[in-house]
Design a protein around this motif. Structure first.
Motif, PDB file in Angstrom:
ATOM      1  N   PHE A 106     -18.496  45.415  25.062  1.00 17.86           N
ATOM      2  CA  PHE A 106     -19.054  44.286  25.785  1.00 17.86           C
ATOM      3  C   PHE A 106     -20.502  44.655  26.095  1.00 17.86           C
ATOM      4  O   PHE A 106     -20.775  45.712  26.664  1.00 17.86           O
ATOM      5  CB  PHE A 106     -18.290  44.001  27.084  1.00 17.86           C
ATOM      6  N   ARG A 109     -25.593  40.101  27.873  1.00 18.57           N
ATOM      7  CA  ARG A 109     -26.102  38.972  27.081  1.00 18.57           C
ATOM      8  C   ARG A 109     -27.629  38.974  26.974  1.00 18.57           C
ATOM      9  O   ARG A 109     -28.182  38.639  25.943  1.00 18.57           O
ATOM     10  CB  ARG A 109     -25.626  37.666  27.714  1.00 18.57           C
ATOM     11  N   VAL A 119     -13.618  48.842  23.832  1.00 21.03           N
ATOM     12  CA  VAL A 119     -12.747  47.799  24.369  1.00 21.03           C
ATOM     13  C   VAL A 119     -11.795  47.289  23.297  1.00 21.03           C
ATOM     14  O   VAL A 119     -12.071  47.378  22.099  1.00 21.03           O
ATOM     15  CB  VAL A 119     -13.536  46.607  24.965  1.00 21.03           C
ATOM     16  N   THR A 121     -10.030  43.715  22.680  1.00 19.50           N
ATOM     17  CA  THR A 121     -10.091  42.339  23.171  1.00 19.50           C
ATOM     18  C   THR A 121      -8.718  41.796  23.546  1.00 19.50           C
ATOM     19  O   THR A 121      -8.634  40.795  24.260  1.00 19.50           O
ATOM     20  CB  THR A 121     -10.745  41.405  22.137  1.00 19.50           C
ATOM     21  N   HIS A 124      -8.605  43.983  27.290  1.00 22.29           N
ATOM     22  CA  HIS A 124      -9.694  44.000  28.269  1.00 22.29           C
ATOM     23  C   HIS A 124     -10.348  42.625  28.403  1.00 22.29           C
ATOM     24  O   HIS A 124     -10.597  41.965  27.406  1.00 22.29           O
ATOM     25  CB  HIS A 124     -10.756  45.036  27.844  1.00 22.29           C
ATOM     26  N   ARG A 125     -10.630  42.265  29.644  1.00 18.25           N
ATOM     27  CA  ARG A 125     -11.313  40.996  29.916  1.00 18.25           C
ATOM     28  C   ARG A 125     -12.814  41.200  29.834  1.00 18.25           C
ATOM     29  O   ARG A 125     -13.332  42.214  30.282  1.00 18.25           O
ATOM     30  CB  ARG A 125     -10.932  40.480  31.303  1.00 18.25           C
ATOM     31  N   ARG A 126     -13.490  40.212  29.289  1.00 19.61           N
ATOM     32  CA  ARG A 126     -14.941  40.281  29.148  1.00 19.61           C
ATOM     33  C   ARG A 126     -15.600  40.044  30.502  1.00 19.61           C
ATOM     34  O   ARG A 126     -15.372  39.007  31.134  1.00 19.61           O
ATOM     35  CB  ARG A 126     -15.403  39.235  28.130  1.00 19.61           C
ATOM     36  N   THR A 130     -21.637  39.012  29.776  1.00 21.69           N
ATOM     37  CA  THR A 130     -21.601  39.863  28.586  1.00 21.69           C
ATOM     38  C   THR A 130     -21.089  39.083  27.380  1.00 21.69           C
ATOM     39  O   THR A 130     -20.502  38.015  27.518  1.00 21.69           O
ATOM     40  CB  THR A 130     -20.682  41.097  28.778  1.00 21.69           C
ATOM     41  N   TYR A 132     -19.124  39.928  23.432  1.00 23.26           N
ATOM     42  CA  TYR A 132     -18.382  40.938  22.686  1.00 23.26           C
ATOM     43  C   TYR A 132     -19.131  41.264  21.392  1.00 23.26           C
ATOM     44  O   TYR A 132     -19.594  40.368  20.696  1.00 23.26           O
ATOM     45  CB  TYR A 132     -16.978  40.412  22.350  1.00 23.26           C
TER      46      TYR A 132
END
Length: 189
Positions: A106, A109, A119, A121, A124-126, A130, A132
Motif C-alpha cells: 500500500f 496516493r 500485504v 489484499t 489486509h485492508r487498504r 493509499t 495498492y
C-alpha cells in the motif's frame, strides 16, 4: 642424505592427505550444482517445440526445445501453505510486465511512499489515502490458474513463494523468450 630423506616423507604425507581431502570434498561428476543456471542460446534458436519441466524437489526448472535440454534455472517454488501443485499443464498466457493482484504494497496516493509492504489484499485492508501496488512479476508465464513462472530478485533455492515459481531475472527472460501459449509444463516432485 639422511636428514633430507626425513624431511621429504612428511611433505609427501601432507601432499597425499591434501589430495585425499580434495577428492572427498569434490562433488560427483554427475552432480548438478544447485546455484548454477545455464542456457544454450544456439540450441534454443535451432527450433523445435518447447516444453518446461519444473522439479520441486531439486528446485530447478528445465527448458527443452524439440526434446533437447537447452536451459536450466534454479527456482523457488511455493512455501508451506502456498505449495506449487504438481501436474501436467500448458502455458495459459504470457505477460512481460505483470504485477500481482494479491501480493504487494500500500503506497501513499500523493507521495508514492510505501505505507505498508508485504500485504495480502485478501487479508489486509487498504489504509485511507493509499493505493495498492502489486509486486512485480516480470516475464510472467502463467500455467495453472494464477500460478506461473516469473522473474524475482529473491530466489533462495528453496520453497519461498506464494505458489508461483520464482526465477532469476536473466533466466526468466530466456524461458519467456522461448515459450509460447500452449507450451506443455510438467511439475514434478
Amino acid at each position: 642424505m639422511q636428514a633430507s630423506r626425513q624431511f621429504q616423507i612428511p611433505i609427501l604425507h601432507v601432499f597425499l592427505m591434501m589430495c585425499l581431502i580434495a577428492l572427498m570434498a569434490a562433488p560427483p561428476a554427475d552432480a548438478k550444482p544447485r546455484a548454477s543456471n545455464w542456457f544454450d542460446d544456439r540450441a534454443a534458436a535451432r527450433g523445435g517445440s518447447p516444453s518446461i519441466r519444473i522439479d520441486l524437489s531439486e528446485q530447478r526448472a528445465y527448458l527443452y526445445k524439440g526434446g533437447k535440454l537447452v536451459g536450466v534455472s534454479r527456482i523457488s517454488s511455493g512455501k508451506r501453505g502456498y505449495s506449487t501443485s504438481p501436474g501436467h499443464f500448458r502455458v495459459l498466457s504470457k505477460h512481460p510486465y505483470h504485477r500481482s493482484s494479491i501480493y504487494g504494497s500500500f503506497v501513499d496516493r500523493r507521495t508514492g511512499r510505501v505505507v505498508r509492504s508485504n500485504v495480502n489484499t485478501r487479508k489486509h485492508r487498504r489504509p485511507a489515502g493509499t493505493v495498492y501496488r502489486g509486486a512485480k512479476m516480470n516475464n510472467y508465464i502463467r500455467f495453472n490458474g494464477g500460478i506461473g513462472l516469473h522473474a524475482s530478485g529473491h530466489v533462495p533455492g528453496y520453497p519461498a513463494s506464494h505458489g508461483c515459481v520464482r526465477m532469476p531475472p536473466h533466466m526468466a527472460r530466456k524461458f519467456y523468450q522461448h515459450v509460447r501459449v500452449g507450451t506443455p509444463v510438467r511439475v514434478t516432485h
